[in-house]
Design a protein around this motif. Structure first.
Motif, mmCIF file in Angstrom:
data_model
loop_
_atom_site.group_PDB
_atom_site.id
_atom_site.type_symbol
_atom_site.label_atom_id
_atom_site.label_comp_id
_atom_site.label_asym_id
_atom_site.label_seq_id
_atom_site.Cartn_x
_atom_site.Cartn_y
_atom_site.Cartn_z
ATOM 1 N N GLU A 1 8.033 12.790 -6.804
ATOM 2 C CA GLU A 1 6.999 12.732 -5.777
ATOM 3 C C GLU A 1 6.704 11.315 -5.309
ATOM 4 N N ARG A 2 6.799 10.345 -6.219
ATOM 5 C CA ARG A 2 6.498 8.955 -5.887
ATOM 6 C C ARG A 2 7.777 8.128 -5.987
ATOM 7 N N LEU A 3 8.200 7.560 -4.850
ATOM 8 C CA LEU A 3 9.368 6.690 -4.802
ATOM 9 C C LEU A 3 8.985 5.424 -4.050
ATOM 10 N N GLY A 4 9.000 4.297 -4.734
ATOM 11 C CA GLY A 4 8.630 3.035 -4.104
ATOM 12 C C GLY A 4 7.206 3.085 -3.600
ATOM 13 N N ASP A 5 7.033 2.790 -2.310
ATOM 14 C CA ASP A 5 5.687 2.795 -1.728
ATOM 15 C C ASP A 5 5.386 4.101 -1.008
ATOM 16 N N VAL A 6 6.189 5.142 -1.268
ATOM 17 C CA VAL A 6 6.027 6.420 -0.576
ATOM 18 C C VAL A 6 5.558 7.480 -1.549
ATOM 19 N N GLN A 7 4.515 8.189 -1.168
ATOM 20 C CA GLN A 7 4.012 9.328 -1.917
ATOM 21 C C GLN A 7 4.318 10.588 -1.108
ATOM 22 N N PHE A 8 5.251 11.408 -1.599
ATOM 23 C CA PHE A 8 5.621 12.625 -0.885
ATOM 24 C C PHE A 8 4.643 13.751 -1.219
ATOM 25 N N GLU A 9 4.258 14.488 -0.203
ATOM 26 C CA GLU A 9 3.393 15.662 -0.357
ATOM 27 C C GLU A 9 4.119 16.854 0.249
ATOM 28 N N VAL A 10 4.690 17.705 -0.600
ATOM 29 C CA VAL A 10 5.514 18.804 -0.128
ATOM 30 C C VAL A 10 4.696 20.084 -0.104
ATOM 31 N N HIS A 11 4.857 20.863 0.966
ATOM 32 C CA HIS A 11 4.208 22.165 1.122
ATOM 33 C C HIS A 11 5.295 23.210 1.305
ATOM 34 N N LEU A 12 5.153 24.332 0.593
ATOM 35 C CA LEU A 12 6.136 25.413 0.625
ATOM 36 C C LEU A 12 5.519 26.618 1.319
ATOM 37 N N MET B 1 0.837 -1.191 0.000
ATOM 38 C CA MET B 1 0.000 0.000 0.000
ATOM 39 C C MET B 1 0.871 1.240 0.000
ATOM 40 N N THR B 2 0.427 2.266 -0.690
ATOM 41 C CA THR B 2 1.158 3.532 -0.746
ATOM 42 C C THR B 2 0.861 4.348 0.497
ATOM 43 N N ARG B 3 1.899 4.864 1.118
ATOM 44 C CA ARG B 3 1.732 5.728 2.279
ATOM 45 C C ARG B 3 2.171 7.141 1.917
ATOM 46 N N THR B 4 1.478 8.119 2.453
ATOM 47 C CA THR B 4 1.750 9.521 2.164
ATOM 48 C C THR B 4 2.611 10.113 3.267
ATOM 49 N N VAL B 5 3.682 10.769 2.864
ATOM 50 C CA VAL B 5 4.591 11.437 3.794
ATOM 51 C C VAL B 5 4.551 12.929 3.477
ATOM 52 N N LYS B 6 4.134 13.726 4.457
ATOM 53 C CA LYS B 6 4.034 15.165 4.265
ATOM 54 C C LYS B 6 5.331 15.837 4.700
ATOM 55 N N VAL B 7 5.820 16.730 3.840
ATOM 56 C CA VAL B 7 7.064 17.458 4.095
ATOM 57 C C VAL B 7 6.767 18.951 4.005
#
Length: 651
Positions: free
Chosen positions: A27-38, A1-7
């Motif tokens: 943004e998507r690496l392996g099973d990690v979905q990065f969500e970046v906020h600036l 399952m893909t998990r979301t990591v907020k940065v």
């Protein structure tokens, strides 16, 4: 399952844009979905927030002037140049020429004609001296006209004096380049208990080499101390006045130049670590200057285009960071509280891409949310590391800087023959920091007179007609740190900035966030392996201390070497005993280390910026430190280091 990591990336300067771009682009690496906020407190992206648009006669469209001037040089900015090429940013060669002038402080005030007491002492024609130097008009004979014998004799004496001074400048410049060679000798190498003939011979050769070769001094040597050490002291040198001439060369050439580069006062330049000065001289030798063709707005637009607009929060000053612990299987996160009651929750990583003094205040607010009684060992270690980050960031010194765009040509030498692309003006005497700026009515536009005033002649757009100087009635000038104010009716914009300055103490503090590859001494991590006690009264404060290397010699500039993250980065993720590597960061690819990284539940607190890298705080440090935080910190922390390595070659 893909998990979301907020940065969360706090700050949208070049460091923040680089970190956010690096995460969003992959943004998507392996099973990690990065969500970046600036996050940015200004109403526009920070890298371009101080730039202005001006009207130029004969030029159609908007003419953008970058504030401050964003020039970069080939040898000192390899990663920045690689980033611009990757983005498709157009830049051009701009080998700047310089003029050095002195200002007589007692001749008048800012409202009077400043060129009456401004004297040009040296003209540098660029390209590492390949184009030579020019003869200032101050050396011209005052009343030698015609072809009379007296006039010819006056010109002959003038040219003879100019040639002689040029020879001295050339000799001292070559001497400076030789001293900048990145050779370090260890005259006190570690030896076994039983010293053999081989060790004795090695020590003797090292001692002899240190006296004959232009070796680098210790890292904590300042420019003032280095000047004394390198002043010629032989009887012949004193007879030829080489000792005083060398000190004058440092005082009137090196100090004004680095006062302009570092945008700080003379007293702070004298306290610069000499390693940073010599690295800059060595790496920029025989290289070209460059400027971005379409301004930094183009850079900011390209880097922020891959981030969804809903995740770019402009005009959003941050009040505090809050540690959020949710019971159950969920890991602790960080909540960001902004002005206006806006709260953004659930960040697993926070990248501090703002100034060190601002970052320390935000992290202190984060510590204020810590529960009074912390029992969990992981939490205890996390908060202790954050407190050490606050201490280290507090050691980074800043100085104020003022940048004025105007059309007043009197802030440069009067004679056009003496004017160059960059015109550096200093006081003829050595004023103190308490000396008031010239012109009481314009004190708010001036810095203390110990600074070097640098006026840049902004190049005219290409489409502007250039058949003769009269076709362009208005020239735009950008003055950094004015010691005399331009006329009020000529001012186009005023920007007040802060700039990090390298000090010996700050340099030691930065070693907690950055270190050269192969520098494996981790005194902080070694003492805190078990983290059984986190009392501030313990002997080691966490700041890196220098120890001699076992190798007899070392070659290379720290600013150009491969770098790794320091032990404080991540607030404990990289400094624990199980995650520390004795060689380099790529060893974090190992499966057991990756599992331990993922098992560490506390939020990751990372620091990047121009100050978080070796050398003078410039654009290169922004790019390198931000890239290291993502590739060597956030990716391994989420167990996607191997997937990240596959896309790393894209830039």
């Amino acid at each position: 399952m893909t998990r979301t990591v907020k940065v969360a990336v706090i700050g949208s300067g070049l460091a923040g844009l680089t970190a956010a771009y690096r995460i969003a682009k992959t943004e998507r690496l392996g099973d990690v979905q990065f969500e970046v906020h600036l996050f940015e407190k200004a109403s526009s992206v920070g890298m371009d927030s101080h730039s202005v648009s001006v009207e130029v006669p004969g030029y159609e469209g908007e003419y953008r002037v970058d504030v401050p001037m964003r020039s970069f040089q080939g040898g000192y900015y390899p990663q920045l140049i690689a980033l611009y090429k990757h983005l498709g940013v157009r830049f051009r060669e701009a080998d700047f020429t310089y003029s050095f002038s002195s200002l007589n402080a007692g001749a008048g005030h800012a409202h009077q004609t400043p060129q009456r007491f401004m004297k040009t002492t040296m003209i540098y024609n660029g390209q590492s001296g390949l184009k030579g130097v020019g003869m200032p008009t101050s050396l011209f004979p005052p009343a030698a006209t015609g072809y009379s014998p007296s006039a010819l004799a006056a010109w002959a004496w003038a040219y003879a004096g100019f040639v002689l001074s040029t020879i001295f400048v050339l000799i001292f410049y070559l001497r400076l380049v030789m001293f900048s060679l990145p050779l370090r000798l260890n005259t006190t190498p570690t030896t076994p208990r039983r010293q053999t003939y081989r060790h004795q011979l090695t020590n003797a050769l090292l001692t002899l080499s240190s006296k004959l070769l232009p070796c680098r001094p210790p890292a904590d040597t300042t420019l003032r101390e280095w000047t004394v050490l390198t002043t010629p002291s032989s009887p012949i040198a004193r007879f030829l006045s080489l000792d005083t001439r060398w000190q004058e060369f440092v005082q009137h050439v090196i100090v004004p130049l680095f006062s302009a580069v570092c945008t700080c006062g003379e007293e702070m330049v004298w306290e610069l670590p000499i390693e940073e000065v010599l690295d800059y001289v060595y790496l920029t030798f025989r290289t070209h200057h460059y400027v971005v063709s379409n301004g930094v707005r183009d850079v900011a637009k390209r880097m922020s285009s891959c981030i969804p607009p809903s995740r770019i929060h402009l005009g959003m000053p941050i009040i505090s960071l809050v540690y959020s612990f949710i019971t159950g299987d969920s890991a602790p996160t960080v909540d960001i509280h902004c002005v206006g009651g806006n709260v953004f929750k659930g960040f697993s990583h926070v990248v501090m891409a703002t100034q060190a003094n601002h970052a320390s205040r935000l992290l202190q607010s984060y510590l204020d949310t810590v529960p009074h009684k912390v029992q969990d060992k992981s939490q205890k270690r996390h908060f202790y590391m954050v407190s050490r980050m606050v201490d280290a960031l507090s050691e980074i010194k800043y100085c104020k800087s003022i940048v004025v765009n105007h059309t007043d040509s009197t802030l440069m030498p009067e004679n056009h023959h003496d004017r160059r692309d960059l015109n550096l003006i200093t006081f003829a005497s050595s004023p103190s920091e308490e000396t008031k700026p010239l012109g009481d009515e314009h004190e708010e536009l001036c810095v203390p007179p110990s600074y070097t005033m640098a006026t840049h002649i902004v190049p005219t757009p290409v489409s502007t007609p250039k058949s003769s100087p009269e076709d362009i009635p208005v020239r735009v000038y950008q003055t950094t740190n004015p010691i005399i104010a331009p006329r009020e009716d000529t001012i186009l914009s005023v920007a007040r900035l802060e700039r990090a300055v390298v000090t010996v103490t700050g340099k030691r503090a930065v070693r907690n966030f950055w270190r050269a590859a192969g520098d494996n001494e981790d005194h902080f991590g070694r003492e805190k392996r078990e983290f059984g006690s986190c009392d501030d009264s313990e002997e080691d404060s966490g700041l890196e201390s220098d120890e001699p290397s076992e190798r007899p010699f070392k070659w290379g500039c720290a600013a150009s070497q491969r770098s790794t993250l320091g032990p404080l980065q991540g607030a404990g993720r990289l400094a624990s005993r199980s995650l520390r590597s004795r060689r380099s960061m790529p060893s974090l690819r190992a499966t057991n280390n990756t599992r331990r990284l993922q098992a560490y539940r506390e939020p990751g607190i990372w620091v990047c910026g121009s100050y978080a890298h070796s050398g003078i705080p410039l654009l290169e440090g922004c790019v390198v430190s931000a890239r290291n935080v993502v590739e060597q910190g956030i990716w391994p922390a989420e167990g996607v280091q191997e997937e990240g390595e596959k896309v790393r070659a894209l830039w």
